[in-house]
Design a protein around this motif. Structure first.
Motif, PDB file in Angstrom:
ATOM      1  N   GLU A 211      23.619  53.069  36.507  1.00 17.34           N
ATOM      2  CA  GLU A 211      23.194  54.041  36.734  1.00 17.34           C
ATOM      3  C   GLU A 211      21.754  54.564  36.029  1.00 17.34           C
ATOM      4  O   GLU A 211      21.859  54.035  35.079  1.00 17.34           O
ATOM      5  N   SER A 212      20.984  55.091  36.574  1.00 11.84           N
ATOM      6  CA  SER A 212      19.670  55.218  35.858  1.00 11.84           C
ATOM      7  C   SER A 212      19.357  56.210  34.509  1.00 11.84           C
ATOM      8  O   SER A 212      18.416  56.752  33.662  1.00 11.84           O
ATOM      9  N   THR A 213      20.481  57.403  33.938  1.00 11.85           N
ATOM     10  CA  THR A 213      20.484  57.705  33.275  1.00 11.85           C
ATOM     11  C   THR A 213      20.385  58.218  31.633  1.00 11.85           C
ATOM     12  O   THR A 213      21.320  56.994  32.020  1.00 11.85           O
ATOM     13  N   LEU A 214      19.632  58.312  30.752  1.00 11.82           N
ATOM     14  CA  LEU A 214      19.710  57.718  29.742  1.00 11.82           C
ATOM     15  C   LEU A 214      20.766  58.853  29.248  1.00 11.82           C
ATOM     16  O   LEU A 214      20.543  60.284  28.955  1.00 11.82           O
TER      17      LEU A 214
ATOM     18  N   GLY B 194      21.319  68.536  24.064  1.00  6.10           N
ATOM     19  CA  GLY B 194      19.998  67.532  25.437  1.00  6.10           C
ATOM     20  C   GLY B 194      18.626  66.946  24.522  1.00  6.10           C
ATOM     21  O   GLY B 194      17.404  67.504  24.670  1.00  6.10           O
ATOM     22  N   LEU B 195      18.634  66.861  23.245  1.00  6.73           N
ATOM     23  CA  LEU B 195      17.999  66.106  22.626  1.00  6.73           C
ATOM     24  C   LEU B 195      17.958  64.858  22.761  1.00  6.73           C
ATOM     25  O   LEU B 195      18.124  64.546  22.298  1.00  6.73           O
ATOM     26  N   GLY B 196      16.407  64.251  23.069  1.00  5.48           N
ATOM     27  CA  GLY B 196      16.321  62.796  23.912  1.00  5.48           C
ATOM     28  C   GLY B 196      15.381  62.850  22.573  1.00  5.48           C
ATOM     29  O   GLY B 196      14.364  61.879  22.864  1.00  5.48           O
ATOM     30  N   ALA B 197      16.181  62.612  21.143  1.00 10.87           N
ATOM     31  CA  ALA B 197      15.488  62.182  20.071  1.00 10.87           C
ATOM     32  C   ALA B 197      15.131  60.841  20.160  1.00 10.87           C
ATOM     33  O   ALA B 197      15.995  59.802  20.886  1.00 10.87           O
ATOM     34  N   SER B 198      13.738  59.628  19.595  1.00  6.61           N
ATOM     35  CA  SER B 198      13.816  59.023  20.103  1.00  6.61           C
ATOM     36  C   SER B 198      14.437  57.807  19.399  1.00  6.61           C
ATOM     37  O   SER B 198      14.422  58.596  18.026  1.00  6.61           O
ATOM     38  N   SER B 199      14.211  56.678  19.014  1.00  5.78           N
ATOM     39  CA  SER B 199      15.868  56.010  18.353  1.00  5.78           C
ATOM     40  C   SER B 199      13.928  54.570  17.462  1.00  5.78           C
ATOM     41  O   SER B 199      13.426  54.241  17.751  1.00  5.78           O
ATOM     42  N   ALA B 200      14.414  54.423  16.160  1.00  9.33           N
ATOM     43  CA  ALA B 200      13.934  53.594  15.362  1.00  9.33           C
ATOM     44  C   ALA B 200      14.633  51.963  16.146  1.00  9.33           C
ATOM     45  O   ALA B 200      13.916  50.914  15.043  1.00  9.33           O
ATOM     46  N   PHE B 201      16.069  51.840  16.469  1.00  9.56           N
ATOM     47  CA  PHE B 201      16.379  50.464  16.972  1.00  9.56           C
ATOM     48  C   PHE B 201      15.920  49.603  18.132  1.00  9.56           C
ATOM     49  O   PHE B 201      14.888  50.194  18.588  1.00  9.56           O
ATOM     50  N   ALA B 202      15.945  48.227  17.381  1.00  8.16           N
ATOM     51  CA  ALA B 202      15.157  48.075  18.565  1.00  8.16           C
ATOM     52  C   ALA B 202      15.871  47.791  20.083  1.00  8.16           C
ATOM     53  O   ALA B 202      14.479  47.250  20.981  1.00  8.16           O
ATOM     54  N   ALA B 203      17.294  47.675  20.267  1.00  5.98           N
ATOM     55  CA  ALA B 203      17.958  48.064  21.385  1.00  5.98           C
ATOM     56  C   ALA B 203      18.929  48.522  21.510  1.00  5.98           C
ATOM     57  O   ALA B 203      19.483  49.289  19.695  1.00  5.98           O
ATOM     58  N   PRO B 204      19.376  49.033  21.843  1.00  7.85           N
ATOM     59  CA  PRO B 204      20.914  49.668  22.123  1.00  7.85           C
ATOM     60  C   PRO B 204      21.809  49.428  21.313  1.00  7.85           C
ATOM     61  O   PRO B 204      21.894  47.526  22.020  1.00  7.85           O
TER      62      PRO B 204
ATOM     63  N   THR C 184      26.004  54.420  23.332  1.00 11.44           N
ATOM     64  CA  THR C 184      25.149  53.304  22.140  1.00 11.44           C
ATOM     65  C   THR C 184      24.785  54.931  21.465  1.00 11.44           C
ATOM     66  O   THR C 184      24.832  55.313  21.205  1.00 11.44           O
ATOM     67  N   SER C 185      25.409  54.014  20.362  1.00 14.29           N
ATOM     68  CA  SER C 185      24.901  55.202  19.203  1.00 14.29           C
ATOM     69  C   SER C 185      24.536  54.874  18.535  1.00 14.29           C
ATOM     70  O   SER C 185      23.845  56.184  17.681  1.00 14.29           O
ATOM     71  N   ASN C 186      23.016  54.579  18.910  1.00 15.00           N
ATOM     72  CA  ASN C 186      21.949  54.404  18.039  1.00 15.00           C
ATOM     73  C   ASN C 186      20.645  55.538  19.262  1.00 15.00           C
ATOM     74  O   ASN C 186      19.777  55.868  18.733  1.00 15.00           O
ATOM     75  N   GLU C 187      20.991  55.552  20.402  1.00 20.89           N
ATOM     76  CA  GLU C 187      19.706  55.897  21.313  1.00 20.89           C
ATOM     77  C   GLU C 187      20.143  56.380  22.780  1.00 20.89           C
ATOM     78  O   GLU C 187      21.368  55.491  23.132  1.00 20.89           O
ATOM     79  N   PRO C 188      19.843  57.108  23.161  1.00 17.00           N
ATOM     80  CA  PRO C 188      20.404  57.726  25.007  1.00 17.00           C
ATOM     81  C   PRO C 188      20.048  56.340  25.527  1.00 17.00           C
ATOM     82  O   PRO C 188      18.606  55.279  25.273  1.00 17.00           O
ATOM     83  N   SER C 189      20.544  55.250  26.293  1.00 16.12           N
ATOM     84  CA  SER C 189      20.555  54.618  27.699  1.00 16.12           C
ATOM     85  C   SER C 189      20.800  54.444  28.866  1.00 16.12           C
ATOM     86  O   SER C 189      21.768  55.461  29.209  1.00 16.12           O
TER      87      SER C 189
END
Length: 874
Positions: free
Chosen positions: A70-73, A17-27, A48-53
């Motif tokens: 659906e709004s779940t990240l 459940g680690l919601g780590a932020s991503s340096a990528f510009a978009a999913p 989405t391989s780089n960040e939760p979306s």
């Protein structure tokens, strides 16, 4: 970073459940997979391989016009597309694209793709059941990687999640096709307890059969795979409630392990065979595939004529279906002999199937852990392997069974499927992607429909009107009962009662004898009624109702007088390049049942009314989704559709039809060229300062810079321009000043796909001096006409704008009417003009006869300025 390491980190973040932020510009969208395609829904999964979306899908018929989100990240996206209230339309092409949005509101869209929903069998939906294959519980075993990588510590959670999702479908029962636990476990009894607990949460009956892992793991049946694992799930010596003709192998209580756990049962007219396809272990503790063909032959013979499902663990392979060597060696414990994963009495088994092939609807297997459907030579039913629950794609199957066929659907278990995917790594000369595709299988293998002749099932009620527990039912609403089979009409009528009864009853049946309409003199106001179809009702094949059927409703205080209303689902941008487009819509009625929906189309005159089709098979409720296809190819341009509806009370739309206009465009842009509001062609007169209007219609989109207007081969600038509907309709205006003589204009348009269209009008006449001329002969329409019910329109073409006077005389030369039109206005403009006469003179309609009209332009009568018209009163 190593790809596999990166994927494992994604899963670790998901689990913790680690919601780590991503340096990528978009999913970044990966693994876009159309997992499930049913008749009323689809399931689409991606990562989405780089960040939760968040997850979302745009979709629509022809072009995406709606969306669900659906709004779940999350990293792993599982989205079921099932629009309220009735889902997708069956047998229909949809286009879609996925999208994901990160916490910073940055959105990435996938490519546009299409799917076609399944076309279910035409018969009655009788029941639904589920199947689980190769759960192989071993929660005490470390996860493995490679071609057959498996997340063993999570197998208990995976099976529990699969059970929870299966329960959402409310199946009548669930088949578990062997290998419930893995032979690697050091605690088979403990794993058996987990299996029993998880499967015990199923909302319906469980039917298990053994796999090779069950018989490999225990030294003997006593205290082993039968007593500890299978019997606690389902005791084969006692018939479950609701299932008939239950039979089992007499050797079930014996000492041998050799293909002894065979049983069968009937449910809702179908026969189900559960085969033990595993031999007892050899000296190397290995099990071969084997079927007790004598038991199977006896069972199929005793149940001849019944449509039969056969479930087993081992497979019947096919030479055309390639199985990787890595799979063979793992399944066989090291051998590369493909026959080791097949039955050792394959030919005997196929011979039994061949004898009874007209009864068998499919053979369903596991063991290989992939989705695959294939056909053996000489058999028209499928042999189907279904994927394992233990490893990617981590799924289960749902079967919808109809009176004349069935539908197999594959569903993933959300999230766990991606965890399992990350255990797969390249091995034995194959990439990880190869192994993913091998297990997942083709859409052809995962989701399909099989149809055959109707099974002999008792008739039941498909629908009623009014529906059960309806209130405020119109007093003149007929009682409509739709049966699942053709009925013996008189016998069935005599078996129906209405309490309290109504007077003036009369019966009428549909042409197929499946729908009975009971008309009457009227219900009493605010009264409860119960309609009962007794068990004496019979179908035309003389099968009696299994049990009486009743439904109730309460009448209102008024009769139904208003017709139903309809809405047509608009197509994307109201434009199509399909010359025979298909439309859908919904009809509703507040007080009665809809019994008919029809359409007609202007082409350009109105066609005859034609029937629409109810999407659920019958018009029998107060809200009906319908569809229709324009069968005759339409021409380019605008076309109007009208809908009329009729309810059970006989009230039909008379004048206020539902209307919808769409534009048919070909593969290239469509160009419409007008001057001062009138479409022009070669040689038309125009004024010296015209307003040229260009309309471009395309379903591809158009950039304004790709629209060019040429006057005498020189490009000129637009005065104003606008675009609508996502650049699919473009309007541009040009206002040049022209000299006397002839002028040429040409328009060129290039759509976003590079398709080019041109439209030209040459030798356009501009005249500002000299006498006005009338081109051609003026005409009036209709001719003759009937004053009071019609007006007649007189049309003519002027060489230049002029002050025009229209005079109408009788044959005696008496002036009956004089009308004036100023230069440049309708009736006095350069080019085409229309003026009307209602047939009145001095406030009264003229009588029958022939009348003369005279067109005076700028004080003189041009050549061709005279004409005749006829009045004929009916």
């Amino acid at each position: 970073m190593d790809t596999n390491l990166y994927r494992k980190l994604q899963v670790l973040i998901l689990i913790l459940g680690l919601g780590a932020s991503s340096a990528f510009a978009a999913p970044e969208l990966t693994y876009d997979e159309l997992t499930t395609v049913a008749d009323d829904r689809v399931v689409i999964t991606w990562v989405t391989s780089n960040e939760p979306s968040t997850s979302g899908i745009e979709y629509g018929i022809g072009f995406p016009t709606a969306s669900t989100e659906e709004s779940t990240l999350t990293y792993n996206h599982y989205l079921e597309l099932y629009p309220d209230p009735d889902g997708l339309y069956p047998n229909t092409y949809y286009s879609y694209r996925i999208f994901s949005k990160n916490a910073a509101d940055q959105t990435t869209y996938g490519e546009y793709k299409t799917f076609k929903t399944l076309d279910p069998p035409s018969g009655q939906l009788l029941f639904t059941f589920a199947s689980i294959t190769d759960s192989q519980l071993a929660t005490d075993v470390a996860s493995t990687e490679g071609a057959r990588g498996r997340p063993y510590p999570l197998t208990g959670d995976i099976l529990g999640a699969a059970v929870d999702y299966i329960n959402l479908f409310s199946p009548s029962f669930t088949v578990v096709k062997g290998d419930l636990i893995d032979h690697r476990t050091s605690d088979p009894a403990g794993q058996s307890t987990i299996v029993q607990t998880k499967l015990g949460n199923l909302s319906s009956q469980v039917f298990p059969i053994p796999g090779n892992h069950e018989k490999e793991i225990w030294a003997s049946k006593t205290g082993g795979w039968f007593d500890v694992l299978l019997q606690p799930i389902f005791d084969p010596t006692s018939a479950p409630a609701g299932f008939s003709n239950y039979t089992w192998d007499s050797d079930i209580s014996g000492a041998t392990e050799d293909s002894c756990y065979n049983y069968a049962f009937d449910y809702r007219g179908y026969h189900f065979v559960m085969l033990d396809s595993v031999r007892q272990r050899d000296v190397n503790n290995q099990c071969d595939g084997h079927v007790d063909t004598a038991w199977l032959e006896n069972n199929l013979t005793a149940n001849a004529g019944k449509k039969t499902f056969i479930f087993m663990h081992y497979v019947i392979t096919d030479e055309a279906v390639q199985i990787p060597e890595k799979v063979i060696t793992e399944v066989t414990g090291g051998s590369t002999d493909m026959n080791k994963i097949d039955l050792d009495n394959r030919s005997d088994f196929l011979a039994v199937l061949d004898t009874h092939k007209s009864d068998i609807v499919g053979v369903f297997m596991g063991h290989i852990h992939d989705n695959n459907r294939y056909y053996h030579s000489g058999f028209d039913f499928p042999f189907v392997r279904t994927a394992a629950t233990v490893q990617y794609p981590v799924g289960y199957n749902i079967y919808k069974v109809y009176s004349n066929g069935y539908m197999q659907l594959f569903y993933k278990v959300p999230s766990y499927t991606e965890i399992a995917r990350n255990q797969i790594t390249p091995e034995a000369g194959y990439s990880d992607v190869y192994w993913e595709q091998f297990g997942f299988g083709s859409e052809y293998s995962r989701n399909f429909v099989a149809t055959f002749s109707e099974v002999q099932v008792p008739p039941t009620i498909e629908s009623t009107a009014p529906s059960n527990n309806s209130t405020n039912v119109a007093l003149n609403q007929p009682v409509i009962i739709t049966f699942t089979k053709q009925m013996s009409t008189e016998t069935t009528q005599n078996a129906i009662t209405i309490a309290p009864d109504v007077s003036g009853k009369s019966n009428s049946w549909s042409n197929s004898d499946t729908t009975l309409t009971i008309s009457h003199a009227g219900f009493s106001a605010s009264t409860g009624h119960t309609v009962t179809v007794g068990d004496a009702a019979r179908s035309q094949d003389n099968i009696q109702f299994a049990a009486p059927f009743s439904f109730s409703f309460t009448s209102g205080t008024t009769t139904a007088t208003a017709p139903p209303e309809a809405v047509i689902d608009e197509i994307a941008n109201d434009i199509t390049n399909d010359p025979t487009p298909t439309f859908t819509g919904i009809a509703t009625d507040e007080t009665s049942t809809i019994t008919n929906v029809e359409y007609r189309i202007s082409t350009p005159t109105w066609s005859e009314w034609q029937a629409c089709t109810a999407l659920d098979g019958a018009f029998d409720s107060n809200q009906e989704n319908f569809t229709f296809t324009i069968t005759s190819e339409v021409t380019r341009g605008d076309h109007e559709i009208q809908i009329r509806c009729t309810n059970a009370a006989g009230v039909s739309t008379q004048t206020d039809f539902t209307s919808y206009t769409f534009y048919y465009v070909g593969n290239r842009p469509e160009i419409i060229l007008k001057a001062d509001g009138t479409e022009i062609i070669n040689g038309d007169p125009i004024k010296a300062s015209p307003s040229f209007e260009v309309t471009v219609v395309t379903d591809k989109g158009l950039n304004l810079s790709d629209l060019t207007f040429y006057l005498n081969q020189t490009a000129i600038d637009t005065t104003t321009a606008s675009q609508e509907n996502n650049t699919t309709r473009t309007y541009a205006y040009y206002h040049p000043t022209l000299s006397d003589g002839t002028q040429d204009v040409r328009v060129e348009a290039i759509d976003d796909d590079g398709n080019v269209s041109t439209r030209e009008a040459v030798s356009l006449l501009v005249q500002t001096t000299g006498d006005v001329r009338i081109f051609g002969v003026p005409l009036n329409h209709p001719n003759p006409f009937d004053p009071g019910t019609q007006s007649t329109t007189i049309s003519y073409v002027l060489s230049k704008a002029s002050n025009v006077e229209l005079n109408i005389f009788d044959l005696a030369g008496n002036l009956l009417l004089k009308q004036n039109y100023s230069s440049g206005t309708d009736g006095g403009k350069a080019g085409y003009n229309e003026v009307t006469w209602d047939g009145k003179a001095n406030g009264n309609y003229v009588g029958n006869g022939i009348y003369l009209y005279l067109i005076v332009a700028d004080g003189r009568v041009p050549q061709n300025g005279k004409g005749k018209l006829t009045v004929f009163k009916r």
